[in-house]
Design a protein around this motif. Structure first.
Motif, mmCIF file in Angstrom:
data_model
loop_
_atom_site.group_PDB
_atom_site.id
_atom_site.type_symbol
_atom_site.label_atom_id
_atom_site.label_comp_id
_atom_site.label_asym_id
_atom_site.label_seq_id
_atom_site.Cartn_x
_atom_site.Cartn_y
_atom_site.Cartn_z
ATOM 1 N N VAL A 110 -0.720 15.129 41.568
ATOM 2 C CA VAL A 110 -0.645 14.267 43.052
ATOM 3 C C VAL A 110 -1.508 15.050 44.021
ATOM 4 N N GLU A 111 -1.192 16.490 44.081
ATOM 5 C CA GLU A 111 -1.868 17.416 45.245
ATOM 6 C C GLU A 111 -3.397 17.305 44.813
ATOM 7 N N ASP A 121 3.483 16.587 37.512
ATOM 8 C CA ASP A 121 3.473 15.477 38.377
ATOM 9 C C ASP A 121 2.910 15.897 39.824
ATOM 10 N N GLN A 122 3.520 16.690 40.227
ATOM 11 C CA GLN A 122 3.434 17.055 42.025
ATOM 12 C C GLN A 122 2.072 17.761 41.866
ATOM 13 N N ASP A 178 1.466 6.674 41.536
ATOM 14 C CA ASP A 178 0.770 6.877 43.164
ATOM 15 C C ASP A 178 -0.650 6.165 43.236
ATOM 16 N N SER A 188 8.337 17.487 36.388
ATOM 17 C CA SER A 188 8.084 16.989 38.081
ATOM 18 C C SER A 188 7.061 17.950 38.623
ATOM 19 N N GLU A 189 6.944 19.431 38.006
ATOM 20 C CA GLU A 189 5.893 20.268 38.752
ATOM 21 C C GLU A 189 4.675 19.572 38.286
ATOM 22 N N SER A 225 5.811 9.456 34.220
ATOM 23 C CA SER A 225 5.186 10.079 35.253
ATOM 24 C C SER A 225 4.894 9.340 36.462
ATOM 25 N N TYR A 226 5.520 10.037 37.660
ATOM 26 C CA TYR A 226 5.207 9.334 38.768
ATOM 27 C C TYR A 226 4.017 9.287 39.606
ATOM 28 N N ALA A 227 2.989 10.502 38.946
ATOM 29 C CA ALA A 227 1.793 10.498 39.189
ATOM 30 C C ALA A 227 0.918 9.369 38.893
#
Length: 210
Positions: A25-26, A21-22, A52, A18-19, A47-49
């Motif tokens: 995204v950023e 991925d976040q 997006d 999650s880190e 991966s949720y990235a």
């Protein structure tokens, strides 16, 4: 439009999916604000990235290998590559791709880290020398395959030994502090067994063809 290739990574060993991925995204959000086209290569289909589409124009789920990166370069023609969001493996991968000559041929630049730093991080000896020159503290890290190897390593350092763990900590493997030879022997035996189990699971569950 100028394109940027981002090398991602799953949470296979880091437990930090999650880190990463976040962060991806950023970074991709900042790139989009500057009008850049983004390509994300990741070996983690969860991966949720990748999902997006506000910030990732071209999500690609594939093994993190030289061929895959070269294929994406030929397909999307990026002018920049970001290796800092994919853990240590992405540094090794980007250096391997660079050694094919394609970066120089296509005028592709590293983004977020100099090429010299990538090569330095990939060379433990150079990295250790640099850290020592900077006066930074470093850890003594070695891989052993039996108790005698561990005992020989501990002898000049002395107890307690701060961390003894499996070589392939895919799961939340326990990290042990040992205070004497008996505890060291037990910790090494457990670490070797965990490493063998992890290696067997990694090969049996590998979704990518050899």
């Amino acid at each position: 439009m100028t394109a940027v290739l981002i090398i991602g990574a799953g949470a296979d060993d880091l437990q930090h999916g999650s880190e990463l991925d976040q962060a991806t995204v950023e970074v991709a959000s900042a790139l989009k604000k500057h009008g850049l086209e983004t390509i994300l290569l990741s070996d983690n289909p969860f991966s949720y990235a990748l999902d997006d589409d506000r910030v990732i124009d071209h999500p690609v789920v594939a093994p993190l290998g030289v061929k895959q990166v070269v294929d994406l370069i030929n397909r999307f023609e990026p002018t920049m590559i970001i290796p800092t969001l994919g853990s240590r493996h992405s540094f090794e991968l980007v250096q391997a791709v660079s050694e094919t000559g394609i970066f120089q041929e296509r005028g592709i630049h590293y983004c977020g880290v100099p090429e010299a730093t990538v090569r330095q991080v990939n060379n433990p000896v150079l990295l250790s020398q640099t850290l020592k020159q900077l006066g930074a503290s470093t850890k003594l890290i070695r891989t052993v395959s039996d108790f005698q190897g561990a005992a020989d390593l501990v002898a000049p350092v002395g107890y307690p030994v701060r961390i003894v763990r499996a070589a392939l900590p895919k799961k939340q493997a326990p990290r042990r502090i040992v205070h004497d030879s008996r505890e060291l022997q037990n910790a090494v035996a457990a670490g070797i067994q965990e490493s063998r189990q992890e290696r067997a699971e990694r090969w049996s569950n590998n979704p990518w063809p050899a």
